[in-house]
Write an enzyme that holds these catalytic residues in place. Structure first.
Site, PDB file in Angstrom:
ATOM      1  N   ILE A  79      58.431  37.295  19.323  1.00 56.69           N
ATOM      2  CA  ILE A  79      58.068  38.210  18.238  1.00 56.69           C
ATOM      3  C   ILE A  79      58.546  39.636  18.560  1.00 56.69           C
ATOM      4  CG2 ILE A  79      55.745  38.924  18.963  1.00 56.69           C
ATOM      5  CD1 ILE A  79      56.712  37.640  15.481  1.00 56.69           C
ATOM      6  N   ASN A  99      57.890  35.371  33.648  1.00 58.50           N
ATOM      7  CA  ASN A  99      56.893  36.193  34.325  1.00 58.50           C
ATOM      8  C   ASN A  99      55.676  35.335  34.625  1.00 58.50           C
ATOM      9  OD1 ASN A  99      58.430  38.606  34.043  1.00 58.50           O
ATOM     10  ND2 ASN A  99      57.815  38.693  31.897  1.00 58.50           N
ATOM     11  N   GLN A 125      52.548  38.659  33.751  1.00 56.85           N
ATOM     12  CA  GLN A 125      52.477  37.717  32.639  1.00 56.85           C
ATOM     13  C   GLN A 125      51.464  38.211  31.612  1.00 56.85           C
ATOM     14  OE1 GLN A 125      51.529  33.807  34.130  1.00 56.85           O
ATOM     15  NE2 GLN A 125      51.920  32.768  32.193  1.00 56.85           N
ATOM     16  N   HIS A 173      56.075  30.103  30.056  1.00 59.63           N
ATOM     17  CA  HIS A 173      57.211  30.268  29.141  1.00 59.63           C
ATOM     18  C   HIS A 173      58.403  30.841  29.874  1.00 59.63           C
ATOM     19  CE1 HIS A 173      54.563  33.784  28.992  1.00 59.63           C
ATOM     20  NE2 HIS A 173      55.656  34.521  28.858  1.00 59.63           N
TER      21      HIS A 173
HETATM   22  P1  AMP Z   1      55.214  37.646  29.104  1.00 57.31           P
HETATM   23  O1  AMP Z   1      54.843  39.094  29.026  1.00 57.31           O
HETATM   24  O2  AMP Z   1      56.341  37.345  30.008  1.00 57.31           O
HETATM   25  O3  AMP Z   1      53.990  36.775  29.352  1.00 57.31           O
HETATM   26  O4  AMP Z   1      55.783  37.290  27.659  1.00 57.31           O
HETATM   27  C1  AMP Z   1      54.990  36.984  26.572  1.00 57.31           C
HETATM   28  C2  AMP Z   1      55.876  37.115  25.374  1.00 57.31           C
HETATM   29  O5  AMP Z   1      55.244  36.492  24.283  1.00 57.31           O
HETATM   30  C3  AMP Z   1      56.153  38.571  24.959  1.00 57.31           C
HETATM   31  O6  AMP Z   1      57.532  38.831  25.027  1.00 57.31           O
HETATM   32  C4  AMP Z   1      55.614  38.636  23.534  1.00 57.31           C
HETATM   33  O7  AMP Z   1      56.429  39.420  22.680  1.00 57.31           O
HETATM   34  C5  AMP Z   1      55.617  37.188  23.129  1.00 57.31           C
HETATM   35  N1  AMP Z   1      54.672  36.856  22.079  1.00 57.31           N
HETATM   36  C6  AMP Z   1      53.351  37.161  22.042  1.00 57.31           C
HETATM   37  N2  AMP Z   1      52.789  36.659  20.916  1.00 57.31           N
HETATM   38  C7  AMP Z   1      53.787  36.026  20.244  1.00 57.31           C
HETATM   39  C8  AMP Z   1      53.843  35.320  19.009  1.00 57.31           C
HETATM   40  N3  AMP Z   1      52.757  35.158  18.242  1.00 57.31           N
HETATM   41  N4  AMP Z   1      55.031  34.808  18.613  1.00 57.31           N
HETATM   42  C9  AMP Z   1      56.117  34.964  19.381  1.00 57.31           C
HETATM   43  N5  AMP Z   1      56.140  35.621  20.560  1.00 57.31           N
HETATM   44  C10 AMP Z   1      54.979  36.144  20.978  1.00 57.31           C
END
Ligand code: AMP
Ligand code: ZN
Length: 137
Positions: A30, A85, A91, A97
């Site tokens: 997102i 992460n 994270q 992911h």
């Molecule tokens: P991290 O900080 O490595 O855990 O990454 C989490 C990622 O999830 C971030 O880049 C967010 O932008 C992404 N994210 C959070 N909520 C959503 C969502 N509803 N749809 C798509 N991506 C998301």
């Protein structure tokens, strides 16, 4: 379960899906760090890399090249970063992911391997190898 990615998988929340198979789901992040920034997740709620079984890792990683190639063909990036992460404070979503981040000239992203550890002697490299190998299970 209060997990955003599980909600996406359960269709309680919308996502820009790009790929799905029996075990894995991929969708656009997102927050588009760069154009085409994609997340790949296991369908099972697994917190982080430490919790992945071999079979989970195989299922997830086997789709990474396929998606990377699609991003390459779609957007003609100069390269791609593949990162994950794990654990606080890195994270932010605690459902494992992998980020696929296509890179473009002057895109402002700061993901590269630079030397932050200083000059590493041969002895130090060998100490690192010994320690890590001892802890391989
Ligand atoms: P991290 O900080 O490595 O855990 O990454 C989490 C990622 O999830 C971030 O880049 C967010 O932008 C992404 N994210 C959070 N909520 C959503 C969502 N509803 N749809 C798509 N991506 C998301
Ligand atoms: Zn989850």
């Amino acid at each position: 379960m209060d997990c955003i990615f599980c909600k996406i998988l359960n269709k309680e929340m919308f996502s820009y899906k790009i790929y799905e198979d029996e075990n894995v789901y991929a969708f656009l992040d997102i927050t588009q760090g760069t154009k085409g920034h994609t997340l790949v997740i296991p369908k099972e709620h697994i917190k982080n890399v430490y919790e992945l079984r071999d079979v989970d890792a195989a299922n997830i990683f086997k789709v990474i090249p396929k998606i990377a190639r699609a991003l390459k063909v779609s957007f003609d990036p100069i390269g791609i970063n593949i990162v994950s992460n794990n654990e606080l404070p890195l994270q932010s979503v605690f459902h494992f992911h992998i980020h696929l981040i296509p890179r473009y000239k002057n895109d402002g992203m700061e993901l590269s391997t630079i030397n932050n550890y200083g000059n590493t002697s041969d002895k130090e490299f060998n100490n690192l190898v010994t320690l890590i190998k001892k802890n391989l299970m």
